[in-house]
Design an enzyme around this catalytic site. Sequence first.
Site, PDB file in Angstrom:
ATOM      1  N   SER A 142       0.814  -1.222   0.000  1.00 15.46           N
ATOM      2  CA  SER A 142       0.000   0.000   0.000  1.00 15.46           C
ATOM      3  C   SER A 142       0.846   1.269   0.000  1.00 15.46           C
ATOM      4  O   SER A 142       0.477   2.263   0.608  1.00 15.46           O
ATOM      5  CB  SER A 142      -0.956   0.003   1.195  1.00 15.46           C
ATOM      6  OG  SER A 142      -0.218   0.065   2.400  1.00 15.46           O
ATOM      7  N   GLY A 143       1.979   1.217  -0.703  1.00 13.77           N
ATOM      8  CA  GLY A 143       2.728   2.453  -0.931  1.00 13.77           C
ATOM      9  C   GLY A 143       2.190   3.144  -2.168  1.00 13.77           C
ATOM     10  O   GLY A 143       1.109   2.821  -2.682  1.00 13.77           O
ATOM     11  N   HIS A 195      19.164   2.429   1.280  1.00 13.47           N
ATOM     12  CA  HIS A 195      18.030   3.332   1.054  1.00 13.47           C
ATOM     13  C   HIS A 195      17.037   2.804   0.038  1.00 13.47           C
ATOM     14  O   HIS A 195      15.826   2.921   0.228  1.00 13.47           O
ATOM     15  CB  HIS A 195      18.593   4.676   0.587  1.00 13.47           C
ATOM     16  CG  HIS A 195      17.566   5.739   0.344  1.00 13.47           C
ATOM     17  ND1 HIS A 195      16.735   6.192   1.344  1.00 13.47           N
ATOM     18  CD2 HIS A 195      17.236   6.444  -0.775  1.00 13.47           C
ATOM     19  CE1 HIS A 195      15.942   7.139   0.854  1.00 13.47           C
ATOM     20  NE2 HIS A 195      16.217   7.299  -0.440  1.00 13.47           N
ATOM     21  N   ALA A 243       2.929   2.911  -5.242  1.00 18.50           N
ATOM     22  CA  ALA A 243       2.690   2.051  -6.407  1.00 18.50           C
ATOM     23  C   ALA A 243       1.397   1.250  -6.225  1.00 18.50           C
ATOM     24  O   ALA A 243       0.540   1.214  -7.123  1.00 18.50           O
ATOM     25  CB  ALA A 243       3.879   1.118  -6.623  1.00 18.50           C
ATOM     26  N   ALA A 246       9.430   9.167   2.372  1.00 15.75           N
ATOM     27  CA  ALA A 246      10.130   9.879   1.289  1.00 15.75           C
ATOM     28  C   ALA A 246      10.058  11.375   1.551  1.00 15.75           C
ATOM     29  O   ALA A 246       8.979  11.922   1.774  1.00 15.75           O
ATOM     30  CB  ALA A 246       9.490   9.532  -0.048  1.00 15.75           C
ATOM     31  N   THR A 265       6.628   4.798   1.481  1.00 20.22           N
ATOM     32  CA  THR A 265       6.291   6.055   0.793  1.00 20.22           C
ATOM     33  C   THR A 265       6.244   7.217   1.784  1.00 20.22           C
ATOM     34  O   THR A 265       6.717   8.319   1.511  1.00 20.22           O
ATOM     35  CB  THR A 265       4.934   5.904   0.081  1.00 20.22           C
ATOM     36  OG1 THR A 265       5.088   4.960  -0.974  1.00 20.22           O
ATOM     37  CG2 THR A 265       4.434   7.229  -0.478  1.00 20.22           C
ATOM     38  N   ARG A 266       5.678   6.941   2.961  1.00 19.22           N
ATOM     39  CA  ARG A 266       5.499   7.999   3.953  1.00 19.22           C
ATOM     40  C   ARG A 266       6.835   8.649   4.350  1.00 19.22           C
ATOM     41  O   ARG A 266       6.901   9.797   4.759  1.00 19.22           O
ATOM     42  CB  ARG A 266       4.838   7.383   5.184  1.00 19.22           C
ATOM     43  CG  ARG A 266       4.401   8.377   6.212  1.00 19.22           C
ATOM     44  CD  ARG A 266       4.266   7.729   7.562  1.00 19.22           C
ATOM     45  NE  ARG A 266       2.970   7.104   7.769  1.00 19.22           N
ATOM     46  CZ  ARG A 266       2.635   6.557   8.944  1.00 19.22           C
ATOM     47  NH1 ARG A 266       3.468   6.540   9.955  1.00 19.22           N
ATOM     48  NH2 ARG A 266       1.450   6.011   9.082  1.00 19.22           N
ATOM     49  N   ARG A 325      19.666   4.646  -8.880  1.00 21.09           N
ATOM     50  CA  ARG A 325      18.475   5.453  -9.162  1.00 21.09           C
ATOM     51  C   ARG A 325      18.772   6.940  -8.993  1.00 21.09           C
ATOM     52  O   ARG A 325      19.416   7.358  -8.025  1.00 21.09           O
ATOM     53  CB  ARG A 325      17.355   5.045  -8.194  1.00 21.09           C
ATOM     54  CG  ARG A 325      16.143   5.932  -8.286  1.00 21.09           C
ATOM     55  CD  ARG A 325      15.046   5.465  -7.369  1.00 21.09           C
ATOM     56  NE  ARG A 325      15.362   5.564  -5.968  1.00 21.09           N
ATOM     57  CZ  ARG A 325      15.289   6.673  -5.251  1.00 21.09           C
ATOM     58  NH1 ARG A 325      14.939   7.822  -5.807  1.00 21.09           N
ATOM     59  NH2 ARG A 325      15.579   6.663  -3.970  1.00 21.09           N
ATOM     60  N   GLY A 384      12.261  14.084  -0.218  1.00 23.71           N
ATOM     61  CA  GLY A 384      12.587  15.011  -1.298  1.00 23.71           C
ATOM     62  C   GLY A 384      11.414  15.299  -2.199  1.00 23.71           C
ATOM     63  O   GLY A 384      10.923  16.427  -2.267  1.00 23.71           O
ATOM     64  N   HIS A 414      21.890   5.934   0.495  1.00 23.48           N
ATOM     65  CA  HIS A 414      21.694   7.395   0.511  1.00 23.48           C
ATOM     66  C   HIS A 414      22.878   8.010   1.243  1.00 23.48           C
ATOM     67  O   HIS A 414      23.237   7.554   2.328  1.00 23.48           O
ATOM     68  CB  HIS A 414      20.389   7.748   1.214  1.00 23.48           C
ATOM     69  CG  HIS A 414      19.953   9.156   0.962  1.00 23.48           C
ATOM     70  ND1 HIS A 414      20.619  10.244   1.486  1.00 23.48           N
ATOM     71  CD2 HIS A 414      18.939   9.659   0.225  1.00 23.48           C
ATOM     72  CE1 HIS A 414      20.021  11.361   1.084  1.00 23.48           C
ATOM     73  NE2 HIS A 414      18.998  11.030   0.316  1.00 23.48           N
ATOM     74  N   ASP A 422       9.447  -8.653   0.847  1.00 26.77           N
ATOM     75  CA  ASP A 422       8.457  -9.748   0.766  1.00 26.77           C
ATOM     76  C   ASP A 422       8.098 -10.091  -0.680  1.00 26.77           C
ATOM     77  O   ASP A 422       7.979 -11.265  -1.038  1.00 26.77           O
ATOM     78  CB  ASP A 422       7.166  -9.375   1.519  1.00 26.77           C
ATOM     79  CG  ASP A 422       7.434  -8.872   2.929  1.00 26.77           C
ATOM     80  OD1 ASP A 422       8.461  -9.259   3.513  1.00 26.77           O
ATOM     81  OD2 ASP A 422       6.626  -8.083   3.434  1.00 26.77           O
ATOM     82  N   GLU A 475      18.031  18.271  -6.757  1.00 23.37           N
ATOM     83  CA  GLU A 475      18.696  17.223  -5.969  1.00 23.37           C
ATOM     84  C   GLU A 475      19.858  16.658  -6.776  1.00 23.37           C
ATOM     85  O   GLU A 475      20.057  17.004  -7.944  1.00 23.37           O
ATOM     86  CB  GLU A 475      17.688  16.123  -5.589  1.00 23.37           C
ATOM     87  CG  GLU A 475      16.601  16.632  -4.643  1.00 23.37           C
ATOM     88  CD  GLU A 475      15.607  15.575  -4.209  1.00 23.37           C
ATOM     89  OE1 GLU A 475      15.777  14.399  -4.580  1.00 23.37           O
ATOM     90  OE2 GLU A 475      14.650  15.934  -3.509  1.00 23.37           O
ATOM     91  N   ARG A 526      23.953  10.327  -6.408  1.00 21.11           N
ATOM     92  CA  ARG A 526      24.194   9.905  -5.030  1.00 21.11           C
ATOM     93  C   ARG A 526      25.164   8.736  -4.918  1.00 21.11           C
ATOM     94  O   ARG A 526      25.793   8.564  -3.877  1.00 21.11           O
ATOM     95  CB  ARG A 526      22.883   9.628  -4.297  1.00 21.11           C
ATOM     96  CG  ARG A 526      22.099   8.468  -4.786  1.00 21.11           C
ATOM     97  CD  ARG A 526      20.895   8.235  -3.888  1.00 21.11           C
ATOM     98  NE  ARG A 526      20.049   9.421  -3.779  1.00 21.11           N
ATOM     99  CZ  ARG A 526      18.746   9.381  -3.536  1.00 21.11           C
ATOM    100  NH1 ARG A 526      18.139   8.214  -3.407  1.00 21.11           N
ATOM    101  NH2 ARG A 526      18.034  10.458  -3.423  1.00 21.11           N
TER     102      ARG A 526
END
Length: 551
Positions: free
Chosen positions: A9-10, A333, A12, A43, A40-41, A368, A45, A228, A207, A112, A274
């Site tokens: 439930s992020g 990260h 995506a 993140a 997600t919560r 990434r 940037g 990171h 998972d 960034e 990074r």
Amino acid sequence: MYDLVVVGSGVAGLTAARWAAGSGLAVLVLTKGELSHSATRYAQGGVAAALAPSDSPDRHLADTLAAGAGLCDVDAVRVLVNEGPARVRELQALGAAFDTHGPSGEPALAREGGHSLARVVHAGGDATGAEIERALVASVRAQPGIEVREGWFTTGLRVAAGRCTGVEAVDPQGRPAAFEARHTLLATGGAGQLYAVTTNPRLSTGDGLAMALAAGAAVADVEFMQFHPTALHTPTMPRPLVSEALRGEGAVLRDERGEAFMASEHPMADLAPRDVVSRAMASRMVDRGLDHLWLDATGIPEVARRFPTLAASCRSLGLDPQHDRLPVAPAAHYLSGGVATDLDGATTLAGLWACGETACSGVHGANRLASNSLLDGLVFAPRVAAAIRRGKDGPDPTGVLRDLTPLVPAEPPAPVPASEPPRGSEPEVGTPAASTAAALATLQGALTRDAGVRRDSASLARAAAAVEAVASDPGASAGGRAARELRGLVAVARVLVAAATAREESRGAHIRLDHPSASERFLGRFVAVGGGGGAAVSFAPLAVPQPEAVP
Ligand code: SIN
């Protein structure tokens, strides 16, 4: 029978659920935590998208390819950068309150690492993930056609006649259940819990990758765990992130002598991609016997007001970013690899799809680009829903699957039956058994020590031995959720270490101390195809070499 089961439930998973239900599909979302609690919560940037008049998708493409160090799939990146701006606008229309400037309410853009100009949309200064999650959760809760089950842990994929037919799961009390579905989407996020030092929450336990491996689907690029550069150096876990956006506003990394060293490492100095920054920091820390360096954000006017999440983390340590240099060190990260997919999120197993951090579509390559992760979920999740809606029912040779096509058998290998220990010995949730916690700590310590930014064949051999020791530890065969997560982490760790060992070069996220340069021999992906163990990896050369990045 559901049309689509979404696991996770992020950004995506929630985006896929919205789009699928919006096109009339019956959707079940299974999440092991609360709907609103995912990586997600965390993140900070934001979301990178070519929205500025001076920007273009081609420019975003060039920056993404440069960061990806030769291993991006250029078609996948083109999808990402071309479709990104529309997805960001839609999110804004859905109610995500991005920071804006000017009377027209245009999103304010930050810069960034690795970006050649400011293109990162943000919310609440540095609370972007939380705002996106809030908007998506509200929309999913309000939308008919989506059933949500919170606290349900998905234990495995159902496979029949070479096709995924749904999932097996346990409810919050540990009672098993099965859900039949025409299509199943893995959107379970990353695997930062492989490492002792990570920015990822406790629930990032790989998972989806473990389930895909057990079911016989291919995974790729798993050696590319990204570190990171600037996690706040505290004993707390997850490590609080110090967003790259601070360096976009002028913050500089300094060593113990106060020297701003990045200018001598890369033409973009502190705003280098990074991987470059983490590698430079890790080497300097080892050379000087330090366990952290410092970020100097004291020159940013009103830094605490503009970066409230950072300010809160600093306060809890008695630091004031306006006056104090902040102790920082690299931390695990983001997993740039994952379950191999085509450009619609289809995996090598018919009926099984993946998107977001769980997936490897080829957009991230060996490293990434900053703030391309939320974008990845926002762009590829709707493509999964659209492909299912139009009746697509198996993978195409596009994206990463184009590279893998000669390797992956037409019939996937037989899935490994889930070995569930008898119920009742451990609580489903809550404090894990001491033996499970100790085995997890051993795994995390081994990977942090021996499979981090700097690695070589000897350290990776030690990591491989530690992974096998954990696999046969009684803590890994206990009942309950923590032990299940640990078994999944072990399966992912085997692939990560095997691929890292086979990649005898330094590229993207890591330095191989025994092979310090990048080598053309390794312009391709290490792939593990199911069978449960997944410790054996094969090499697939890139079908289409990444073009030279043109800045
Ligand atoms: C950050 O704010 O530095 C993290 C963003 C990302 O991981 O892309």
